[in-house]
Design a protein around this motif. Sequence first.
Motif, PDB file in Angstrom:
ATOM      1  N   ARG A   4      54.586 -55.137   5.187  1.00  0.00           N
ATOM      2  CA  ARG A   4      53.175 -54.752   5.055  1.00  0.00           C
ATOM      3  C   ARG A   4      52.314 -55.317   6.179  1.00  0.00           C
ATOM      4  N   GLU A   8      50.037 -53.080   8.642  1.00  0.00           N
ATOM      5  CA  GLU A   8      48.649 -53.432   8.911  1.00  0.00           C
ATOM      6  C   GLU A   8      48.374 -53.502  10.408  1.00  0.00           C
ATOM      7  N   LEU A  14      45.865 -48.498  15.769  1.00  0.00           N
ATOM      8  CA  LEU A  14      45.381 -47.112  15.710  1.00  0.00           C
ATOM      9  C   LEU A  14      43.855 -47.057  15.594  1.00  0.00           C
ATOM     10  N   MET A  15      43.317 -47.957  14.764  1.00  0.00           N
ATOM     11  CA  MET A  15      41.860 -47.966  14.572  1.00  0.00           C
ATOM     12  C   MET A  15      41.153 -48.312  15.872  1.00  0.00           C
ATOM     13  N   ALA A  18      41.253 -45.343  18.099  1.00  0.00           N
ATOM     14  CA  ALA A  18      40.311 -44.301  17.688  1.00  0.00           C
ATOM     15  C   ALA A  18      38.891 -44.654  18.102  1.00  0.00           C
ATOM     16  N   THR A  19      38.492 -45.922  17.816  1.00  0.00           N
ATOM     17  CA  THR A  19      37.133 -46.344  18.161  1.00  0.00           C
ATOM     18  C   THR A  19      36.916 -46.250  19.665  1.00  0.00           C
ATOM     19  N   ILE A  22      36.462 -42.746  21.062  1.00  0.00           N
ATOM     20  CA  ILE A  22      35.139 -42.156  20.872  1.00  0.00           C
ATOM     21  C   ILE A  22      34.180 -42.645  21.945  1.00  0.00           C
TER      22      ILE A  22
ATOM     23  N   PRO B  85      41.185 -37.819  11.578  1.00  0.00           N
ATOM     24  CA  PRO B  85      41.819 -39.123  11.810  1.00  0.00           C
ATOM     25  C   PRO B  85      40.952 -40.060  12.641  1.00  0.00           C
ATOM     26  N   SER B  87      37.657 -40.138  13.047  1.00  0.00           N
ATOM     27  CA  SER B  87      36.444 -40.649  12.423  1.00  0.00           C
ATOM     28  C   SER B  87      36.772 -41.605  11.284  1.00  0.00           C
ATOM     29  N   LEU B  89      39.507 -43.563  10.942  1.00  0.00           N
ATOM     30  CA  LEU B  89      39.988 -44.822  11.486  1.00  0.00           C
ATOM     31  C   LEU B  89      38.836 -45.634  12.070  1.00  0.00           C
ATOM     32  N   THR B  90      37.935 -44.940  12.791  1.00  0.00           N
ATOM     33  CA  THR B  90      36.798 -45.654  13.379  1.00  0.00           C
ATOM     34  C   THR B  90      35.905 -46.230  12.290  1.00  0.00           C
ATOM     35  N   ILE B  92      36.669 -47.067   9.228  1.00  0.00           N
ATOM     36  CA  ILE B  92      37.323 -48.217   8.585  1.00  0.00           C
ATOM     37  C   ILE B  92      37.219 -49.437   9.485  1.00  0.00           C
ATOM     38  N   TYR B  93      37.502 -49.233  10.765  1.00  0.00           N
ATOM     39  CA  TYR B  93      37.465 -50.364  11.690  1.00  0.00           C
ATOM     40  C   TYR B  93      36.074 -50.983  11.738  1.00  0.00           C
ATOM     41  N   LEU B  94      35.058 -50.118  11.852  1.00  0.00           N
ATOM     42  CA  LEU B  94      33.696 -50.635  12.012  1.00  0.00           C
ATOM     43  C   LEU B  94      33.182 -51.311  10.744  1.00  0.00           C
ATOM     44  N   TYR B  97      36.896 -54.271   9.638  1.00  0.00           N
ATOM     45  CA  TYR B  97      37.569 -55.211  10.535  1.00  0.00           C
ATOM     46  C   TYR B  97      36.672 -55.789  11.618  1.00  0.00           C
ATOM     47  N   GLY B 188      46.711 -60.967  -3.940  1.00  0.00           N
ATOM     48  CA  GLY B 188      47.704 -61.139  -2.894  1.00  0.00           C
ATOM     49  C   GLY B 188      47.861 -59.936  -1.984  1.00  0.00           C
ATOM     50  N   ALA B 189      47.021 -58.930  -2.186  1.00  0.00           N
ATOM     51  CA  ALA B 189      47.101 -57.767  -1.314  1.00  0.00           C
ATOM     52  C   ALA B 189      46.583 -58.128   0.073  1.00  0.00           C
ATOM     53  N   THR B 190      47.168 -57.523   1.089  1.00  0.00           N
ATOM     54  CA  THR B 190      46.635 -57.745   2.431  1.00  0.00           C
ATOM     55  C   THR B 190      45.351 -56.929   2.563  1.00  0.00           C
ATOM     56  N   GLN B 191      44.631 -57.162   3.656  1.00  0.00           N
ATOM     57  CA  GLN B 191      43.387 -56.431   3.839  1.00  0.00           C
ATOM     58  C   GLN B 191      43.656 -54.926   3.940  1.00  0.00           C
ATOM     59  N   TRP B 192      44.723 -54.572   4.650  1.00  0.00           N
ATOM     60  CA  TRP B 192      45.032 -53.153   4.809  1.00  0.00           C
ATOM     61  C   TRP B 192      45.383 -52.518   3.468  1.00  0.00           C
ATOM     62  N   GLN B 193      46.173 -53.272   2.641  1.00  0.00           N
ATOM     63  CA  GLN B 193      46.508 -52.737   1.311  1.00  0.00           C
ATOM     64  C   GLN B 193      45.256 -52.539   0.482  1.00  0.00           C
ATOM     65  N   LYS B 196      43.640 -49.472   1.705  1.00  0.00           N
ATOM     66  CA  LYS B 196      44.401 -48.268   1.358  1.00  0.00           C
ATOM     67  C   LYS B 196      44.285 -47.947  -0.138  1.00  0.00           C
TER      68      LYS B 196
END
Lengths: 282, 299
Positions: A4, A8, A14-15, A18-19, A22, B85, B87, B89-90, B92-94, B97, B188-193, B196
């Motif tokens: 996992r 991640e 990928l993120m 993508a950013t 743009i 994809p 928009s 991903l961007t 989520i990132y902004l 993360y 215990g989930a990771t940030q990505w989990q 998601k």
Amino acid sequence: MDKRKIEESIFKILMRVATLSIVISLAVILISIIYKAIPVMNWGMISQTPQGGFYLGENGGVLNAILGSLYLATGATILALMLSFPIVFYINIYAKKGSWFVHTVRLCFDILWGIPSIVYGAFGFSIMILLGMRTSLFAGIIVIALVILPIIVRALDEVVRMIPQGLLDASYSLGATKTQTSVKIVTRQALPGLITAILIAFGRGIGDAAAVLFTTGYTDNVPTSLFDSAATLPLAIFFQLGSPVEAVQNRAFASALILTIIILSISILARYFSGKYNKFKV
Amino acid sequence: MLLNKIIREKINSKLMLTFTILSCLLVVLIFFGLYYKSSPLFTNNSIKDLLFSSEWFPLKGKFGLLPFISSTIWVTLISVIIAIPFSLLTAIYLTEYADKRFVRMINPLIDILAGLPSVIFGIWGVIMIVPFIKNHIAPALGISSGGYCLLAGGIVLAVMILPVIIHVVSEVFRAIPQDLKNASLSLGATQWQTIKYVVIRKSMPGIIAAIVLGLSRAFGETLAVLMVVGNVVKMPHSVFDPAYPLPALIANNYGEMLSIPLYDSALMFSALILFVIVLIFNVISRIILVRIERSLGIG
């Protein structure tokens, strides 16, 4: 490393990609226009109207379109502002908060915001035929005002909604009417948002092409009255690009650079004002 | 004096109400205006023919809009498929993360992208995307294409609708309660989990609403598409074929439309189709978004 974590980090990459892409596409758009425009840019493009032989690649510029666009956007912004104040005051100060009427009005403006400008143009054109009007700056101003009205209303509404009820109550308790409160208190509180809204709407007005295509027409002259046809920058770019003559096509790039610079200055101004006046808010 | 004040207040209130109602009625007015102007078309052509026939011969009075409608649908779908994809991903990132400084730097750039006029996107398409497809993408796939095609339109549109989708999706993500995320992280989930399984799942309706908004924006976009899509009246069969979307049809032919009988009605009918579809898309997505706002107790 567990699975996992790998997933991640792949998605994180990928993120970022993508950013970044743009941002890069914005840079590429601006750079490609600057790159094409610089060699063909000259002072005459800005300071002159089309001269004889302009459409064969000879002398002249797009002053007619620059002025036409500025007149059009200014007129439309003023008109839209005059319409939007009563609407925003009504749904925030007069109408009962959270009533279905207020919700419906907001939904209506969301819908109006989403209507493509070509539809406004076609609608405006059919009204003009009905009234026997010819293409003119006046018709263009009305149609563009309709296009930007939802933008201004939504932007103003966002700001006015955030004004604390206590401030309004304080004003009422001093004996002020709702009108006085709206004009003297709410307007002042909404000022930073207002300036930003005006600039955004103005930028949209200058950049819009589909709605003015039908209503404003196109001419090589600078309009001298409201009922003249007027050229607009986006249409100038569009027509020049469609020309078979290379020198004229190149002018499209120069005109595009002029339009881009106008739009960028407006958006920088908008950012500056929204930052500057925010500190005066309660 | 006091009475005077009260009366003035009443008048003001009613005046503002009138303005408000009138501008809302614009939605209805546009519908009936366009319907009225396109109604002469319905006497000789059935709605079915207009929408599902590809016989476009204005001089013979045949107005099959299918090539235009399918071009519009194609170009819109391509743009949304490209934009989703990037928009998501961007966004989520902004929101999840990136650190605040980075977000403060990127947001103005996205706003600038949103504010660029469509003719600028069009000219960028002509300068870069069209030659790129003609000289690189199409030859690499063994296809010959002039570059002015559905794909070019789709790419240009995708960049145009990115800011719309990013903006709405980010709002939706920010509205997810922090407690919910914390609960997932503490298990215990990771940030990505967490993103998601909690954030994305919880904001699915909002994401759909954002995509629909982007879709409707792409649907009615005129000049940028018109400049790169080729404008050939033909059913497109691949993404490298030129196409002729509805807005381009309206914009290109307004000059001739008064000289051919019923042509103006056909163009107004095209505008009506655009209007109705965008209206439906917008109502659906706004209702979803308002529900989300209310369920989270804001607004």
